[in-house]
Design an enzyme around this catalytic site. Structure first.
Site, PDB file in Angstrom:
ATOM      1  N   CYS A 108      -9.302  12.797  -8.517  1.00 31.52           N
ATOM      2  CA  CYS A 108      -8.136  13.653  -8.789  1.00 31.52           C
ATOM      3  C   CYS A 108      -8.378  14.661  -9.918  1.00 31.52           C
ATOM      4  O   CYS A 108      -7.592  15.587 -10.088  1.00 31.52           O
ATOM      5  CB  CYS A 108      -6.917  12.798  -9.084  1.00 31.52           C
ATOM      6  SG  CYS A 108      -6.560  11.626  -7.774  1.00 31.52           S
ATOM      7  N   HIS A 232      -1.833  16.853 -12.933  1.00 37.04           N
ATOM      8  CA  HIS A 232      -2.119  16.172 -11.667  1.00 37.04           C
ATOM      9  C   HIS A 232      -0.869  15.412 -11.228  1.00 37.04           C
ATOM     10  O   HIS A 232      -0.185  14.799 -12.043  1.00 37.04           O
ATOM     11  CB  HIS A 232      -3.300  15.215 -11.844  1.00 37.04           C
ATOM     12  CG  HIS A 232      -3.481  14.313 -10.672  1.00 37.04           C
ATOM     13  ND1 HIS A 232      -3.525  14.780  -9.380  1.00 37.04           N
ATOM     14  CD2 HIS A 232      -3.598  12.957 -10.587  1.00 37.04           C
ATOM     15  CE1 HIS A 232      -3.674  13.764  -8.555  1.00 37.04           C
ATOM     16  NE2 HIS A 232      -3.713  12.641  -9.260  1.00 37.04           N
ATOM     17  N   ASN A 262       0.677  12.609  -3.808  1.00 34.46           N
ATOM     18  CA  ASN A 262      -0.558  12.767  -4.587  1.00 34.46           C
ATOM     19  C   ASN A 262      -1.639  13.321  -3.652  1.00 34.46           C
ATOM     20  O   ASN A 262      -2.093  12.625  -2.754  1.00 34.46           O
ATOM     21  CB  ASN A 262      -0.959  11.403  -5.169  1.00 34.46           C
ATOM     22  CG  ASN A 262      -2.261  11.463  -5.955  1.00 34.46           C
ATOM     23  OD1 ASN A 262      -2.983  12.455  -5.912  1.00 34.46           O
ATOM     24  ND2 ASN A 262      -2.566  10.388  -6.660  1.00 34.46           N
TER      25      ASN A 262
HETATM   26  O1  UT7 Z   1      -4.212   9.906  -8.603  1.00 37.74           O
HETATM   27  C1  UT7 Z   1      -4.645   8.962  -9.509  1.00 37.74           C
HETATM   28  C2  UT7 Z   1      -4.497   7.599  -9.082  1.00 37.74           C
HETATM   29  N1  UT7 Z   1      -3.205   7.026  -8.868  1.00 37.74           N
HETATM   30  C3  UT7 Z   1      -2.248   6.857  -9.799  1.00 37.74           C
HETATM   31  O2  UT7 Z   1      -2.222   7.471 -10.816  1.00 37.74           O
HETATM   32  C4  UT7 Z   1      -1.208   5.852  -9.570  1.00 37.74           C
HETATM   33  C5  UT7 Z   1      -0.953   5.045 -10.822  1.00 37.74           C
HETATM   34  N2  UT7 Z   1      -0.008   3.956 -10.622  1.00 37.74           N
HETATM   35  C6  UT7 Z   1       1.255   4.149 -10.214  1.00 37.74           C
HETATM   36  O3  UT7 Z   1       1.682   5.248  -9.961  1.00 37.74           O
HETATM   37  C7  UT7 Z   1       2.154   2.939 -10.134  1.00 37.74           C
HETATM   38  O4  UT7 Z   1       1.528   1.849 -10.771  1.00 37.74           O
HETATM   39  C8  UT7 Z   1       2.518   2.557  -8.670  1.00 37.74           C
HETATM   40  C9  UT7 Z   1       3.438   3.599  -8.069  1.00 37.74           C
HETATM   41  C10 UT7 Z   1       1.273   2.419  -7.836  1.00 37.74           C
HETATM   42  C11 UT7 Z   1       3.272   1.226  -8.672  1.00 37.74           C
HETATM   43  O5  UT7 Z   1       4.418   1.336  -9.514  1.00 37.74           O
HETATM   44  P1  UT7 Z   1       4.701   0.197 -10.604  1.00 37.74           P
HETATM   45  O6  UT7 Z   1       5.968   0.554 -11.251  1.00 37.74           O
HETATM   46  O7  UT7 Z   1       3.477   0.076 -11.449  1.00 37.74           O
HETATM   47  O8  UT7 Z   1       4.937  -1.053  -9.688  1.00 37.74           O
HETATM   48  P2  UT7 Z   1       4.185  -2.456  -9.729  1.00 37.74           P
HETATM   49  O9  UT7 Z   1       2.812  -2.333  -9.160  1.00 37.74           O
HETATM   50  O10 UT7 Z   1       4.338  -3.043 -11.088  1.00 37.74           O
HETATM   51  O11 UT7 Z   1       5.068  -3.273  -8.710  1.00 37.74           O
HETATM   52  C12 UT7 Z   1       6.442  -3.569  -8.964  1.00 37.74           C
HETATM   53  C13 UT7 Z   1       6.999  -4.286  -7.756  1.00 37.74           C
HETATM   54  C14 UT7 Z   1       6.101  -5.396  -7.256  1.00 37.74           C
HETATM   55  O12 UT7 Z   1       6.937  -6.465  -6.797  1.00 37.74           O
HETATM   56  P3  UT7 Z   1       7.215  -7.723  -7.761  1.00 37.74           P
HETATM   57  O13 UT7 Z   1       5.879  -8.305  -8.064  1.00 37.74           O
HETATM   58  O14 UT7 Z   1       7.913  -7.175  -8.986  1.00 37.74           O
HETATM   59  O15 UT7 Z   1       8.103  -8.592  -6.914  1.00 37.74           O
HETATM   60  C15 UT7 Z   1       5.397  -4.785  -6.066  1.00 37.74           C
HETATM   61  O16 UT7 Z   1       4.999  -5.748  -5.113  1.00 37.74           O
HETATM   62  O17 UT7 Z   1       7.128  -3.359  -6.661  1.00 37.74           O
HETATM   63  C16 UT7 Z   1       6.464  -3.886  -5.519  1.00 37.74           C
HETATM   64  N3  UT7 Z   1       5.932  -2.769  -4.745  1.00 37.74           N
HETATM   65  C17 UT7 Z   1       6.655  -2.121  -3.832  1.00 37.74           C
HETATM   66  N4  UT7 Z   1       7.921  -2.285  -3.390  1.00 37.74           N
HETATM   67  C18 UT7 Z   1       8.361  -1.430  -2.456  1.00 37.74           C
HETATM   68  C19 UT7 Z   1       4.703  -2.203  -4.831  1.00 37.74           C
HETATM   69  N5  UT7 Z   1       4.632  -1.174  -3.979  1.00 37.74           N
HETATM   70  C20 UT7 Z   1       5.816  -1.098  -3.344  1.00 37.74           C
HETATM   71  C21 UT7 Z   1       6.342  -0.252  -2.368  1.00 37.74           C
HETATM   72  N6  UT7 Z   1       7.621  -0.456  -1.947  1.00 37.74           N
HETATM   73  N7  UT7 Z   1       5.636   0.773  -1.826  1.00 37.74           N
END
Ligand code: UT7
Length: 307
Positions: A108, A232, A262
């Protein structure tokens, strides 16, 4: 020595996939995706080559140049259509360019790495360089994996950089890489993108802030001098967190992830183009371009537009 951005172009596939559409096949919801990422839809389709050709042709035309004027093509892509050959020669052929052409893969941060590469090429004798960020990320997404499927989109953005002995749009750079974090975001041969989202998030904020501060210091400005931040587009919360730490008002941040998701190395030129279309690029004003991605890699630059 000076470098001017003289032309820009973009391409996105026609097909739009909304959060609601994804929610029909994945255990997710528009509410979750919008709240956690800011993404509402993404464009899907095409190839790195086809999108790159369209964006590249527009950028050359926008610069008022002929194809024969371009000395070098640098293509940033994380998703080359083939492992070999590189995508750049195929884009060059599709555009009708006959100049040298090569790929850069810095995920990215790719567009900024390609701009940095172009700067070096301009320093050593080239006069006009086409830089394209182009991505076909949807091809490498497991559409049953909600962790990745909701985040990524396809698209391309291109810029023409021209040598100018009398002044520069590009005032400073700060680039970095840390391969010890390589496993945080990967796509193996024949596989799909996988990511430790939380850890990428945490590190992303840190490297954006650090590289932006260094780029601004090197340009001799502070964040209060900035009129625009072109980040980005991975997650609105990453942009908010970095902007807050850098003391940049969110009104100055260009946001396109709501429409494109993204798009990796395409996201910064897509955001620039959006800002220009909305009259937000003003001559004489300072802007910060800043990206991060798999590798991990990161790159910030301070620019002052001359057109
Ligand atoms: O381009 C460069 C690379 N990419 C990035 O920069 C992405 C960086 N990371 C992020 O943007 C975020 O970490 C994500 C969007 C990927 C995830 O958001 P988060 O707030 O960090 O969520 P999390 O991984 O802590 O997950 C929170 C909850 C989890 O459930 P529990 O364990 O709390 O019950 C996940 O299983 O959300 C759940 N979850 C979802 N729920 C609905 C994870 N993905 C999804 C989804 N829909 N798509």
């Amino acid at each position: 020595m000076g470098v001017r951005f003289t032309g820009w172009g973009i391409a996105v596939p026609e097909r739009i996939v909304t959060n609601d559409e994804l929610s029909q096949t994945l255990d997710t919801s528009d509410e979750w995706i919008t709240e956690r990422t800011g993404i509402r839809q993404r464009h899907v389709g095409g190839s790195a080559m086809s999108l790159g050709i369209t964006a590249g042709l527009e950028a050359v035309k926008d610069a008022g140049l002929e194809l024969s004027d371009i000395d070098f093509l640098v293509v940033a892509t994380t998703t080359p259509d083939r492992l070999c050959p590189a995508t750049a020669p195929m884009i060059a052929n599709g555009m009708g360019l006959t100049c040298p052409a090569m790929d850069v893969n810095a995920a990215c941060s790719g567009f900024m790495y390609a701009v940095r590469t172009a700067y070096g090429l301009l320093e050593t004798g080239n006069k006009k360089i086409l830089v394209i960020g182009t991505e076909n990320l949807s091809r490498w997404v497991d559409w049953t994996d909600r962790n990745m499927a909701v985040l990524l989109g396809d698209g391309a953005g291109a810029a023409v950089l021209e040598y100018d002995p009398d002044g520069s749009d590009l005032l400073s750079f700060y680039l970095g890489a840390d391969g010890s974090a390589a496993d945080l975001l990967t796509c193996e041969h024949g596989g799909f993108f996988e990511m430790n989202g939380r850890e990428v998030f945490r590190r992303a904020v840190r490297v954006v802030v650090d590289s932006a501060e260094k780029a601004m210091a090197s340009a001799g400005i502070t964040s209060s001098d900035l009129s625009l931040m072109i980040p980005h587009q991975a997650n609105i919360r990453i942009i908010q967190a970095a902007a807050q730490r850098l003391d940049i008002d969110m009104d100055k941040a260009v946001i396109t992830l709501d429409r494109y998701g993204n798009t990796s190395s395409s996201s910064i030129p897509l955001a620039f183009y959006d800002a220009r279309s909305n009259g937000r690029i003003k001559p004489g004003e300072f802007a910060l371009m800043t990206g991060f991605g798999a590798g991990m890699t990161w790159a910030s630059a301070v620019v002052r537009w001359s057109r």
